[in-house]
Scaffold this motif. Structure first.
Motif, mmCIF file in Angstrom:
data_model
loop_
_atom_site.group_PDB
_atom_site.id
_atom_site.type_symbol
_atom_site.label_atom_id
_atom_site.label_comp_id
_atom_site.label_asym_id
_atom_site.label_seq_id
_atom_site.Cartn_x
_atom_site.Cartn_y
_atom_site.Cartn_z
ATOM 1 N N THR A 130 -34.409 -75.945 -0.055
ATOM 2 C CA THR A 130 -34.299 -74.703 0.729
ATOM 3 C C THR A 130 -35.538 -74.503 1.596
ATOM 4 O O THR A 130 -35.435 -74.059 2.745
ATOM 5 C CB THR A 130 -34.109 -73.483 -0.182
ATOM 6 O OG1 THR A 130 -35.189 -73.407 -1.127
ATOM 7 C CG2 THR A 130 -32.793 -73.566 -0.936
ATOM 8 N N THR A 165 -35.135 -75.794 -4.785
ATOM 9 C CA THR A 165 -36.102 -74.894 -4.134
ATOM 10 C C THR A 165 -36.851 -75.620 -3.021
ATOM 11 O O THR A 165 -37.153 -75.035 -1.979
ATOM 12 C CB THR A 165 -37.111 -74.329 -5.152
ATOM 13 O OG1 THR A 165 -37.757 -75.409 -5.821
ATOM 14 C CG2 THR A 165 -36.409 -73.457 -6.178
ATOM 15 N N ASP A 174 -36.580 -69.539 -2.803
ATOM 16 C CA ASP A 174 -37.006 -70.215 -4.035
ATOM 17 C C ASP A 174 -37.175 -69.216 -5.174
ATOM 18 O O ASP A 174 -36.838 -69.515 -6.329
ATOM 19 C CB ASP A 174 -38.335 -70.943 -3.803
ATOM 20 C CG ASP A 174 -38.213 -72.052 -2.768
ATOM 21 O OD1 ASP A 174 -37.083 -72.343 -2.352
ATOM 22 O OD2 ASP A 174 -39.252 -72.606 -2.376
ATOM 23 N N HIS A 205 -35.194 -69.441 -8.764
ATOM 24 C CA HIS A 205 -35.896 -69.459 -10.048
ATOM 25 C C HIS A 205 -35.431 -68.311 -10.938
ATOM 26 O O HIS A 205 -35.175 -68.501 -12.135
ATOM 27 C CB HIS A 205 -37.412 -69.371 -9.831
ATOM 28 C CG HIS A 205 -38.038 -70.637 -9.359
ATOM 29 N ND1 HIS A 205 -37.784 -71.855 -9.940
ATOM 30 C CD2 HIS A 205 -38.923 -70.884 -8.364
ATOM 31 C CE1 HIS A 205 -38.478 -72.800 -9.330
ATOM 32 N NE2 HIS A 205 -39.175 -72.236 -8.362
#
Length: 782
Positions: free
Chosen positions: A326, A323, A675, A679
């Protein structure tokens, strides 16, 4: 690997803290050395042909952007009291350290032949001391006779005059420019107060100084605000002070590392890099929120603190790494633009984002390993009734109202497309300032009364020494000036031709009828009379021609008309140039600070679009590594692209222009919104494996597990970015508001649209086939 790393961190926790403390002390030293930039950002690449020509132009003629301008509008300017005080102000400013030369109606010169040397010499119009009313009237009449100054320093129709102040380059390129400009303002304001008149300031040095001062003030304001706001939200989420304190330590270390990295790389703080400290606070907080939330979830499962901390790293280290990667990609792609200022922004942000990831991944588990286990009230937020109601309602919409969700999404996309066609690509030299700002208002004052103060330059290369002395060349330059006068955007042009006319008038005892280019016979003799050895004459000639009289300069001042009109204007001027100067005999180029700066706007737009596409491609490839399935890549892209489309549509409806400060929003927002997807899909895959690939059980469970982190992070990021709405710069306001909007929409899309799509495509997607095999196993259940 990650389990080993987690065990290593906890076992060596003391030395981890020592290492972090020492590195923070080192970076604090570097952070204390960070400097502001006092120039406009260098947007156009150094190897660009136009930029190379501009550098050569400055080397030949000196700076074109070192003139600060003071202007007043006074109906009684030539009253002896006002005129004498204006003269005294000119003299006082010229004595200020850092001022090279002052030109005003009280510091003008005329040319006359010297009896001793047979050379033209500069003679001041004013004698020292105060002038009587009769003497001032005489000076006014003499100024009217000197056509060289007509339209440059005085507009008799509106009773407006200006004072042009040349500033020394060494002062302009250092922090000394701020006290220098402040001292000039102080002297000028004293004149304004005494004579009850408003003082107007402009010129690139003044604008740059004000910009730099505002940026410096805003760095402090937004860094403090972002820290305060995130502290409030972390306390609201977790309801205990240790979460607030240790999260703030992480983000403060992030700010220190940001400023220190700028210094290490030799970068200075610009309008763009100035927003990095508060940005890193915002990005660092999302790591802390995610880690604290997962730590409490783990502890709630089995009640073992150390095991929960090791699993916090081993189970979530890779997911958090991806994350952050990114997010970093959303910044780093700006390095593809070729712009030095964006290179600096992207390099520093990319490095610091990954450093903050490492700091938070080590610091949070280590610190909590020293603290007692969480109490029941510490993890009570996991059972928050309001949050669970929100997540339950999301599940209800996903299972029962998918068609409504799809319909609303399609309608919003349609509306966004309409707005997208209204977006304009337009930039200004003095951009981002609100219409009520004094810098903006003063700029409009000079544009209204004196056609503006921004330099527009042309260089004329005759391709041979002494080519400028040729009568035909002088007549061609004279003809070009007559054409330029017809452009309403330009002030009166100034070139060697005007100086030759001025000299011719001086030879003929100031008779204004001789303010003309001498005939072909007289021109050679008159050139021998030019005052090339005196300091004033030498400086004036150097600003108009090179030492070999091969290249001449034609200067005009212009209004800040914007990049689109600038294109059209440049094209029209180029047509006039081509009609006068044969390219085989002359090399004529349009240059100057204004032309280069506005060219940079179009250059950035084109390259930033390419950077945004690169971000989409790079992040899509990363998603493929996560899920090794083109179907999942497509599904994961949709809820992340739609918020960007909607944000772009909002720009069109609210007349927010496409410019560098707004286009960077999209890759930044995309890098952060992805992100949420990572997740959610990581939790979803974990739930599928746990429930034997049963989608109906996995979707609500993954919403409950990933939902709190997504909502907490989105709300904190929204609050963090929205503080930029308090900025004095329009671009920074747009960055804050539009990024906040994109993140909010991204949260909704990932909580509603993404699970809805997974459920709707259940028959077409084999959950076990799509999720069982991945190149990178993001999260595993022990």
């Amino acid at each position: 690997m990650w389990k080993l790393f987690g065990t290593f961190v906890i076992r060596n926790r003391f030395w981890m803290l020592v290492g972090l403390a020492l590195s923070t002390m080192v970076m604090t030293y570097f952070a204390s050395q960070v400097k502001m930039t006092y120039d406009f950002a260098k947007v156009v690449p150094k190897d660009d042909p136009d930029f190379i020509s501009y550098i050569q132009f400055k080397e030949t003629f000196g700076e074109d952007g070192n003139i600060m301008v003071i202007g007043i509008q006074h109906n009684h300017l030539f009253d002896s009291a006002v005129f004498n005080d204006w003269s005294e102000l000119s003299n006082s400013i010229e004595q200020v350290d850092g001022v090279e030369k002052v030109l005003s109606i009280s510091k003008l010169y005329k040319l006359a032949l010297s009896d001793s040397s047979d050379k033209l010499v500069f003679i001041p119009l004013l004698k020292k001391g105060k002038l009587s009313k009769i003497q001032v009237d005489s000076v006014q009449q003499e100024i009217a006779q000197l056509k060289f100054y007509e339209g440059l320093l005085y507009n008799p129709k509106h009773h407006v005059t200006l004072m042009a102040i040349s500033l020394k380059k060494d002062k302009l390129d250092s922090k000394a420019r701020i006290p220098l400009v402040n001292e000039i303002e102080k002297l000028a304001n004293q004149f304004g107060q005494k004579h009850h008149t408003e003082i107007h300031y402009s010129g690139l040095p003044y604008v740059r100084t004000i910009f730099s001062s505002k940026v410096s003030d805003e760095i402090k304001l937004f860094t403090y605000l972002s820290i305060a706001i995130t502290a409030v939200f972390i306390f609201i989420f977790f309801r205990f002070f240790s979460a607030v304190v240790f999260s703030l330590i992480v983000v403060i270390i992030g700010v220190i590392f940001t400023l220190g990295t700028l210094t290490i790389f030799g970068y200075k703080i610009t309008l763009l890099t100035g927003i990095l400290p508060p940005l890193m606070v915002i990005i660092g907080v999302q790591n802390c929120i995610y880690l604290l939330n997962v730590y409490h979830q783990e502890f709630a499962r089995h009640g073992n603190k150390m095991f929960a901390l090791i699993r916090l790293i081993s189970k979530n280290g890779l997911a958090l790494f991806l994350t952050n990667v990114t997010t970093a990609v959303g910044f780093v792609v700006f390095s593809f633009s070729g712009s030095s200022v964006l290179d600096q922004f992207s390099i520093v942000s990319g490095i610091v984002i990954m450093l903050i990831y490492l700091i938070s991944l080590v610091f949070i588990p280590v610190v909590y390993s020293y603290l007692p286990p969480p109490k029941s009230h510490h993890i009570k937020h996991l059972e928050g009734a309001r949050l669970n109601k929100v997540l339950d309602y999301c599940s209800y919409l996903v299972y029962n109202k998918r068609k409504l969700l799809y319909s609303i999404t399609l309608i919003l996309i349609g509306v966004a497309l309409i707005g997208a066609f209204k977006v304009k690509n337009l930039g200004y030299v003095v951009d981002d300032l609100p219409p009520h700002d004094k810098v903006f208002l003063d700029l409009k004052f000079f544009e209204k009364h004196l056609k503006g103060t921004l330099p527009f330059e042309m260089s004329i290369d005759t391709k041979k020494p002494d080519g400028i002395k040729d009568y035909v060349t002088l007549q061609k330059i004279n003809r070009l000036e007559k054409e330029l006068v017809q452009f309403k955007e330009f002030s009166k042009p100034v070139s060697i031709v005007d100086f030759v006319k001025f000299a011719n008038q001086g030879i003929h005892n100031g008779d204004q009828r001789f303010y003309i280019v001498p005939g072909v016979v007289e021109i050679g003799e008159m050139m021998t009379h030019l005052p090339q050895n005196s300091p004033t004459g030498k400086g004036l000639l150097k600003s108009m021609v090179d030492s070999n009289f091969q290249i001449a300069r034609v200067s005009v001042q212009m209004a800040d008309i914007g990049s689109q009109e600038m294109k059209l204007l440049t094209h029209r001027v180029q047509q006039k140039i081509d009609s006068i100067f044969n390219p085989s005999d002359y090399n004529v180029k349009i240059t100057g600070t204004s032309a280069i700066f506005l060219k940079g706007n179009d250059y950035l737009i084109e390259n930033l679009i390419q950077s945004m596409i690169a971000a989409l491609i790079i992040i899509s490839v990363m998603m493929a590594f996560l899920f090794f399935s083109w179907k999942m890549v497509l599904i994961s892209l949709i809820p992340n692209l739609i918020p960007l489309m909607m944000t772009f549509g909002v720009m069109g409806f609210f007349d927010i222009r496409l410019k560098p400060s707004t286009i960077i929003i999209f890759s930044i927002a995309y890098g952060i919104v992805v992100d949420f997807t990572i997740h959610y899909l990581a939790k979803y895959r974990n739930s599928l494996k746990k429930h034997n690939w049963e989608m109906n059980l996995a979707i609500p469970e993954s919403l409950r597990e990933a939902g709190p982190s997504i909502i907490y992070t989105a709300v904190a990021l929204f609050a963090g970015f929205i503080i930029f709405a308090a900025s004095n710069f329009g671009g920074t306001v747009a960055l804050g508001v539009l990024t906040s909007l994109a993140l909010f929409l991204g949260m909704l899309m990932n909580l509603l649209l993404l699970p809805s799509m997974l459920l709707s495509l259940a028959k077409r997607i084999n959950s076990k086939k799509e999720f069982e095999t991945t190149l990178i196993d993001v999260e595993t259940e022990d």
